[in-house]
Design an enzyme around this catalytic site. Structure first.
Site, PDB file in Angstrom:
ATOM      1  N   HIS A  74       0.832  -1.207   0.000  1.00  0.00           N
ATOM      2  CA  HIS A  74       0.000   0.000   0.000  1.00  0.00           C
ATOM      3  C   HIS A  74       0.863   1.252   0.000  1.00  0.00           C
ATOM      4  O   HIS A  74       0.448   2.311  -0.442  1.00  0.00           O
ATOM      5  CB  HIS A  74      -0.885   0.052   1.241  1.00  0.00           C
ATOM      6  CG  HIS A  74      -1.827  -1.094   1.359  1.00  0.00           C
ATOM      7  ND1 HIS A  74      -2.774  -1.366   0.401  1.00  0.00           N
ATOM      8  CD2 HIS A  74      -1.974  -2.035   2.320  1.00  0.00           C
ATOM      9  CE1 HIS A  74      -3.470  -2.441   0.770  1.00  0.00           C
ATOM     10  NE2 HIS A  74      -2.992  -2.861   1.931  1.00  0.00           N
ATOM     11  N   HIS A  99       5.873   7.181   6.196  1.00  0.00           N
ATOM     12  CA  HIS A  99       5.521   6.524   4.940  1.00  0.00           C
ATOM     13  C   HIS A  99       5.062   7.566   3.927  1.00  0.00           C
ATOM     14  O   HIS A  99       4.973   8.751   4.254  1.00  0.00           O
ATOM     15  CB  HIS A  99       4.454   5.449   5.178  1.00  0.00           C
ATOM     16  CG  HIS A  99       3.168   6.030   5.676  1.00  0.00           C
ATOM     17  ND1 HIS A  99       2.829   6.063   6.994  1.00  0.00           N
ATOM     18  CD2 HIS A  99       2.143   6.632   5.020  1.00  0.00           C
ATOM     19  CE1 HIS A  99       1.650   6.662   7.140  1.00  0.00           C
ATOM     20  NE2 HIS A  99       1.225   7.013   5.944  1.00  0.00           N
TER      21      HIS A  99
HETATM   22 ZN   LIG Z   1      -0.412   8.022   5.413  1.00  0.00          ZN
END
Ligand SMILES: [Zn+2]
Ligand SMILES: *[C@@H]1O[C@H](CO)[C@@H](O)[C@H](O)[C@H]1NC(C)=O
Ligand SMILES: *[C@@H]1O[C@H](CO)[C@@H](O)[C@H](O)[C@H]1NC(C)=O
Ligand SMILES: *[C@@H]1O[C@H](CO)[C@@H](O)[C@H](O)[C@H]1NC(C)=O
Ligand SMILES: *[C@@H]1O[C@H](CO)[C@@H](O)[C@H](O)[C@H]1NC(C)=O
Ligand SMILES: [Zn+2]
Length: 574
Positions: free
Chosen positions: A87, A115
């Site tokens: 993801h 991230h």
């Molecule tokens: Zn995020």
């Protein structure tokens, strides 16, 4: 769900399998963002979801959003590993080494991972948050958990998680940043495999020179299932700027693209901004037909007009506290006859822009201030228009000399309690007696008048709003102030008297007034076409007004005698 399972989900990003038993994704599967709300046990259909589109016209500045404290953001030893979880690409940090507090957060937070969210190419940007409808190319999230809580506890608490968002913008100029280049060299399409990072990169290296005092704040959620409504969001105003070729590496090397959730409804939530964040200004006026007339200034977004240290105020003589430290001022270039560069009709006032090198210090100010401009407040032909009042007496006019602390930028000064110093002088009409005395003695009051006469002669050239003209006549600030005693004044902490009403002003209000001919005062409303350009008195809210100890240049006995005579005179006549 078991704690260990949840920890696994959050830390490895395998949220999917454990959270719902069914896979979720951004594109090309059954559960794309529009159906996340149906995922069992998830909050994705809730009322405080993230990301959002930040409409800067509806953001409110909040004085409590002060600077962050970052622990170990500069350490090159805190990033442990990098992982592609299908993801996103996540940087995992060593446990308990990195911390965030301050910035208006109510607690200290332990930073656990970073991230990224990205789009496709430059034609399809992929930040999660938007600013005024605009999406940036990428967004970096730094995720921290309230100290002392387990991840499970954090996700159940309204402010259990602090997420910081940085926009990422592309440049085609200059060198490729070594740090980001290094980071992208680790990108891989091999999933769910943790790769150790060499100790080369700090979080600060990634953030680069983003100004960390400029940010937005709102209450939201995780942006992936289960979308827990447990996140206090910080979205930084300035983007990280990296080379275009590095941004392209994220979709290319990770093997997937467009990994961002669409923006969610605000549902009445208020987005706040730190005081340093530049926000759009709104049209305001004193009393004419505009969106924000004086009584509405307190509703102005991005302004401080509803604060508790506002100006002007009514000065009650008997409540003023004597302060020995309020000594004499030192004025630099107040005698310069070419100090006024130009005169401007701003639509709210008439302003004289001064050239550089004019300074004010002393007077108990504690700093050296650079003088920027002076301007006027006035009433109408039949009413007074000073901003400050003394024992509820309003004077016909008031002149403000605006100074900024020399050691601060204007931007910084506007956010600092004593960033600005304004000198306020009342202006009133010369009495018939003073007139005859000054004409016979050639006293100072006639020179007060000469200077203002020269200045007002420019008003006919700036009848239009936003018009300006260069000043060539010889007028010094000393000339404008005339014989006013500059050692006798009141002092208090207040604000700008026009929006954004920043509470950044140390006020000096001089007791003696400048005496000028009444006809000169009348020229302000007459030539500009507007009148009553003053703000009404604001609440004191417990503030103290200080006063200089002894006044008068004249020996005390004489001034006392004068006062007695006047009082006597007064009683006789009325
Ligand atoms: Zn995020
Ligand atoms: C900062 O990080 C180092 C390792 O890089 C660690 O030894 C140290 O304890 C950390 N400091 C704090 C205050 O957590
Ligand atoms: C970039 O990363 C490599 C390891 O992948 C390391 O050896 C090198 O020193 C790093 N370069 C910089 C400039 O950080
Ligand atoms: C005003 O002064 C500036 C320089 O101080 C000059 O550039 C400008 O042309 C002047 N404007 C007029 C209308 O004289
Ligand atoms: C103004 O506020 C500062 C604190 O920010 C305080 O130290 C100072 O005494 C105040 N001055 C006056 C005149 O109230
Ligand atoms: Zn003013």
């Amino acid at each position: 769900m078991h704690l260990s399972a949840l920890l696994l989900c959050l830390s490895l990003g395998a949220l999917v399998k454990c959270a719902t038993g069914s896979d979720w994704c951004y594109t090309d599967c059954d559960d794309t963002p529009s159906t996340w709300e149906n995922l069992h046990g998830a909050s994705c259909g809730g009322k405080r979801q993230s990301p959002i589109d930040i409409d800067t016209n509806n953001v409110h500045a909040d004085l409590h959003l002060l600077n962050f404290n970052f622990v170990n953001f500069s350490s090159k030893h805190v990033i442990k590993s990098i992982i592609n979880n299908g993801h996103t690409v996540k940087l995992k940090l060593h446990d308990g080494e990195v911390e965030v507090s301050g910035g208006g957060l109510n607690d200290a937070y332990s930073t656990i991972q970073l991230h990224f969210h990205w789009g496709d190419t430059e034609h399809h940007p992929g930040s999660e948050h938007k600013i005024d409808g605009q999406r940036y190319l990428m967004e970096m999230h730094i995720v921290s958990m309230m100290k002392g809580l387990t991840m499970q506890q954090a996700t159940e608490k309204s402010e259990g998680i602090a997420a910081m968002a940085f926009f990422i913008k592309a440049t085609e100029d200059g060198d490729v940043s070594p740090t980001w280049s290094n980071l992208t060299s680790y990108l891989t399409n091999v999933m769910d495999t943790e790769i150790d990072m060499e100790h080369d990169i700090s979080i600060d290296d990634l953030i680069k020179d983003v100004d960390l005092t400029k940010f937005y704040r709102y209450m939201g959620s995780l942006t992936t299932p289960n979308c827990n409504e447990a996140v206090v969001w910080t979205v930084f105003h300035e983007p990280i700027i990296i080379h275009k070729t590095l941004i392209q590496k994220f979709p290319e090397k990770a093997g997937f693209r467009n990994v961002y959730r669409p923006t969610q409804a605000l549902n009445g939530r208020q987005v706040l901004a730190s005081p340093a964040t530049p926000l759009p200004s709104h049209p305001w006026c004193y009393h004419d037909h505009c969106e924000y007339t004086q009584s509405e200034w307190s509703r102005l977004p991005n302004a401080y007009c509803a604060g508790e240290s506002q100006s002007p105020i009514n000065i009650a003589k008997s409540s003023a506290v004597k302060e020995e430290k309020l000594g004499a001022f030192h004025f630099e270039k107040f005698d310069d006859k070419h100090v006024i560069e130009k005169i401007i009709n701003t639509g709210h006032t008439v302003k004289c822009v001064l050239k550089e090198g004019v300074e004010v210090s002393g007077g108990g100010l504690g700093h050296v201030f650079s003088t920027l401009q002076l301007h006027f407040h006035w009433g109408a032909h039949d009413s007074e228009g000073s901003e400050h009042t003394v024992d509820s007496k309003r004077y016909p006019m008031e002149m403000h000399i605006v100074n900024k602390r020399k050691d601060l930028t204007l931007e910084k000064a506007l956010q600092t309690t004593d960033g600005l110093a304004v000198l306020g002088f009342f202006i009133e009409a010369t009495s018939a007696k003073e007139k005859s005395r000054s004409s016979s003695e050639q006293g100072a009051s006639s020179s007060d008048m000469d200077a203002l006469k020269k200045l007002t002669s420019y008003l006919s050239a700036i009848k239009n709003i936003i018009s300006e003209v260069n000043v060539t006549e010889e007028i010094s600030i000393d000339d404008l102030l005339g014989s006013v005693n500059r050692e006798s004044y009141y002092r208090y902490n207040g604000s700008l008297t026009t929006p954004s009403c920043n509470q950044a002003v140390v006020w000096t209000v001089f007791k003696e007034s400048i005496k000028v001919d009444e006809t000169l005062m009348m020229m302000f409303p007459k030539e500009t076409g507007y009148h009553n350009v003053f703000r009404s008195a604001q609440g004191l809210h417990g503030r103290t007004v200080y006063t200089t100890a002894a006044a008068a240049r004249a020996p005390v006995s004489i001034s006392l005698l004068l006062a007695c005579l006047c009082a006597f005179h007064f009683r006789l006549h009325f």
